[in-house]
Design an enzyme around this catalytic site. Structure first.
Site, short mmCIF file in Angstrom:
data_model
loop_
_atom_site.label_atom_id
_atom_site.label_comp_id
_atom_site.label_asym_id
_atom_site.label_seq_id
_atom_site.Cartn_x
_atom_site.Cartn_y
_atom_site.Cartn_z
N GLY A 90 0.79 -1.23 0.00
CA GLY A 90 0.00 0.00 0.00
C GLY A 90 0.82 1.27 0.00
N CYS A 91 2.13 1.14 -0.14
CA CYS A 91 3.00 2.32 -0.19
C CYS A 91 3.52 2.50 -1.61
CB CYS A 91 4.19 2.13 0.76
SG CYS A 91 3.73 2.02 2.49
N ALA A 92 3.59 3.74 -2.05
CA ALA A 92 4.12 4.02 -3.38
C ALA A 92 5.62 3.72 -3.42
CB ALA A 92 3.86 5.47 -3.75
N SER A 93 6.30 3.95 -2.31
CA SER A 93 7.73 3.65 -2.20
C SER A 93 7.91 2.23 -1.67
CB SER A 93 8.39 4.62 -1.21
OG SER A 93 8.12 5.95 -1.55
#
Length: 157
Positions: free
Chosen positions: A49-52
């Site tokens: 769920g994190c872009a990074s």
């Protein structure tokens, strides 16, 4: 229920008037954090769920019968490393029960981050908080501390 370390960060945020200064401060917090070893960067420790790229590794310590929650983390994005450092200051050293009762949205909200993070970063922060809570629940329900990779016990130290 915030730790003294988190209160220090909150005080520093109050002192910094400009968002650019706060942004640099968050990045500096991330730079000061030790990097996570490559072998700990696995699918199990990765936060969805994190872009990074974000990894969180719990360390459950026991001393005199009290189990406390700590975690180490890392990211490939400097601002996210700083957010991890802030979350560490919020959660590390708490009992597992206290981790589950922290109102992280309120505490992080005190820093005014929500007004300045992109929607993707806000979602990523929520995912990191969710993962920390999940790890605390696993530790809380775990009968054998050695049964789950990444959770260690430092009994008697």
């Amino acid at each position: 229920m915030a730790s003294e370390e988190f209160e220090t960060i909150a005080g520093d945020f109050d002192f910094l008037d400009e968002w650019e200064d706060r942004y640099r401060y968050v990045i500096d917090l991330g730079k000061a954090m030790a990097p996570l070893e490559d072998e700990l960067r696995s699918e199990w420790s990765k936060v969805d769920g994190c872009a990074s790229q974000v990894w969180i590794v719990p360390e459950i310590c026991e001393r005199k019968g009290v189990r406390t929650f700590n975690f180490r983390g890392d990211s490939d994005a400097m601002i996210v490393r700083g957010l991890i450092a802030i979350l560490r200051s919020l959660y590390n050293g708490l009992t597992i029960g206290d981790v589950l009762s922290v109102d992280a949205r309120f505490e992080i909200g005190r820093l005014g981050l929500a007004n300045h993070l992109s929607a993707q970063r806000s979602n990523g922060l929520a995912s990191m908080i969710g993962r920390i809570r999940e790890l605390a629940r696993i530790a809380s329900n775990q009968e054998s501390r050695a049964a789950r990779p990444g959770i260690c016990s430092n009994v008697g130290n």
